[in-house]
Design a protein around this motif. Structure first.
Motif, PDB file in Angstrom:
ATOM      1  N   LEU A 121      34.243  39.544  24.738  1.00 56.04           N
ATOM      2  CA  LEU A 121      35.146  38.939  25.705  1.00 56.04           C
ATOM      3  C   LEU A 121      35.990  39.947  26.030  1.00 56.04           C
ATOM      4  CD1 LEU A 121      35.913  35.348  23.936  1.00 56.04           C
ATOM      5  CD2 LEU A 121      34.405  35.954  25.747  1.00 56.04           C
ATOM      6  N   VAL A 122      36.614  40.749  25.552  1.00 53.11           N
ATOM      7  CA  VAL A 122      37.522  41.782  25.786  1.00 53.11           C
ATOM      8  C   VAL A 122      36.791  42.963  26.738  1.00 53.11           C
ATOM      9  CG1 VAL A 122      38.879  43.604  25.212  1.00 53.11           C
ATOM     10  CG2 VAL A 122      39.170  41.422  23.989  1.00 53.11           C
ATOM     11  N   ARG A 124      34.040  42.385  28.355  1.00 51.09           N
ATOM     12  CA  ARG A 124      33.500  41.891  29.710  1.00 51.09           C
ATOM     13  C   ARG A 124      34.669  41.479  30.594  1.00 51.09           C
ATOM     14  NH1 ARG A 124      28.315  40.410  31.816  1.00 51.09           N
ATOM     15  NH2 ARG A 124      28.692  38.511  33.329  1.00 51.09           N
ATOM     16  N   LEU A 125      35.583  41.125  29.975  1.00 52.39           N
ATOM     17  CA  LEU A 125      37.124  40.555  31.124  1.00 52.39           C
ATOM     18  C   LEU A 125      37.876  41.626  31.205  1.00 52.39           C
ATOM     19  CD1 LEU A 125      37.421  37.188  29.432  1.00 52.39           C
ATOM     20  CD2 LEU A 125      36.325  37.628  31.290  1.00 52.39           C
ATOM     21  N   VAL A 126      38.129  42.579  30.625  1.00 49.08           N
ATOM     22  CA  VAL A 126      39.065  43.728  30.602  1.00 49.08           C
ATOM     23  C   VAL A 126      38.325  45.012  30.942  1.00 49.08           C
ATOM     24  CG1 VAL A 126      40.937  44.757  29.626  1.00 49.08           C
ATOM     25  CG2 VAL A 126      40.854  42.569  29.244  1.00 49.08           C
ATOM     26  N   ALA A 129      35.444  44.876  33.536  1.00 52.24           N
ATOM     27  CA  ALA A 129      35.561  44.012  34.369  1.00 52.24           C
ATOM     28  C   ALA A 129      35.251  44.471  35.987  1.00 52.24           C
ATOM     29  CB  ALA A 129      36.920  43.377  34.662  1.00 52.24           C
ATOM     30  N   ARG A 130      34.665  43.442  36.919  1.00 52.51           N
ATOM     31  CA  ARG A 130      34.222  43.765  37.936  1.00 52.51           C
ATOM     32  C   ARG A 130      35.265  43.237  39.248  1.00 52.51           C
ATOM     33  NH1 ARG A 130      29.015  45.582  38.432  1.00 52.51           N
ATOM     34  NH2 ARG A 130      27.619  45.188  36.774  1.00 52.51           N
ATOM     35  N   LYS A 131      35.439  43.935  40.175  1.00 48.62           N
ATOM     36  CA  LYS A 131      36.194  43.330  41.203  1.00 48.62           C
ATOM     37  C   LYS A 131      35.632  42.243  41.884  1.00 48.62           C
ATOM     38  CE  LYS A 131      38.985  47.321  42.265  1.00 48.62           C
ATOM     39  NZ  LYS A 131      39.061  48.525  43.202  1.00 48.62           N
ATOM     40  N   ALA A 132      36.391  41.143  42.148  1.00 49.22           N
ATOM     41  CA  ALA A 132      35.539  39.809  42.655  1.00 49.22           C
ATOM     42  C   ALA A 132      35.302  40.142  44.039  1.00 49.22           C
ATOM     43  CB  ALA A 132      36.652  38.883  42.574  1.00 49.22           C
TER      44      ALA A 132
END
Length: 153
Positions: A121-122, A124-126, A129-132
């Motif tokens: 989770l860390v 993947r999310l931090v 992370a991919r810019k939207a």
């Protein structure tokens, strides 16, 4: 194959290697020291594998030593994984003073699995992370890309 499946394969493989290494050296030196060394080495290896295969960021370059930001962010997960696995084995020793190798490995791997889910989770999310708007990985660091600079007339 999705990112979580790749994470489980890469991270699980490193966890199994770490577990085997701990079994080999954990009786020769204090467990907390052995676990610290194995956790550092395993996290460096797993971070590189996740960078290349799990999160599809290989095009952003090697994480390696040049990607120190990726490893620095991943170091937070290193501390958490170390605390979780060490606490689990120390609690096992307190509850069952002389556990057999199979029980010790089961407890270590269960703790590593829980730490691994948190680490996924860390990461993947931090960390990865991919810019939207662009889908670009932010772990490669800031920088200007074609089309992002406007000039006032």
């Amino acid at each position: 194959m999705n990112a979580f499946a790749r994470f489980v394969l890469c991270g699980g493989g490193v966890s199994l290697l770490s577990s085997a290494a701990l079994l080999g050296i954990g009786t020769r030196i204090p467990f907390a020291v052995a676990n610290a060394v194995i956790t550092v080495i395993g996290t460096l290896l797993a971070t590189e594998l996740h960078h290349r295969f799990t999160f599809g960021t290989a095009r952003a370059g090697r994480a390696g030593w040049a990607g120190w930001r990726i490893h620095a962010k991943s170091a937070l997960t290193l501390a958490a994984a170390y605390l979780v696995t060490t606490a689990a084995v120390l609690v096992l020793d307190a509850v069952h003073p002389h556990p057999g190798p199979l029980l010790a490995q089961a407890v270590y791997l269960a703790a590593a699995g829980l730490a691994g889910i948190g680490r996924f989770l860390v990461l993947r999310l931090v960390v990865f992370a991919r810019k939207a708007d662009t889908g670009q990985v932010t772990a490669s660091g800031p920088g200007l890309r074609r089309g992002e600079v406007t000039v006032a007339a």
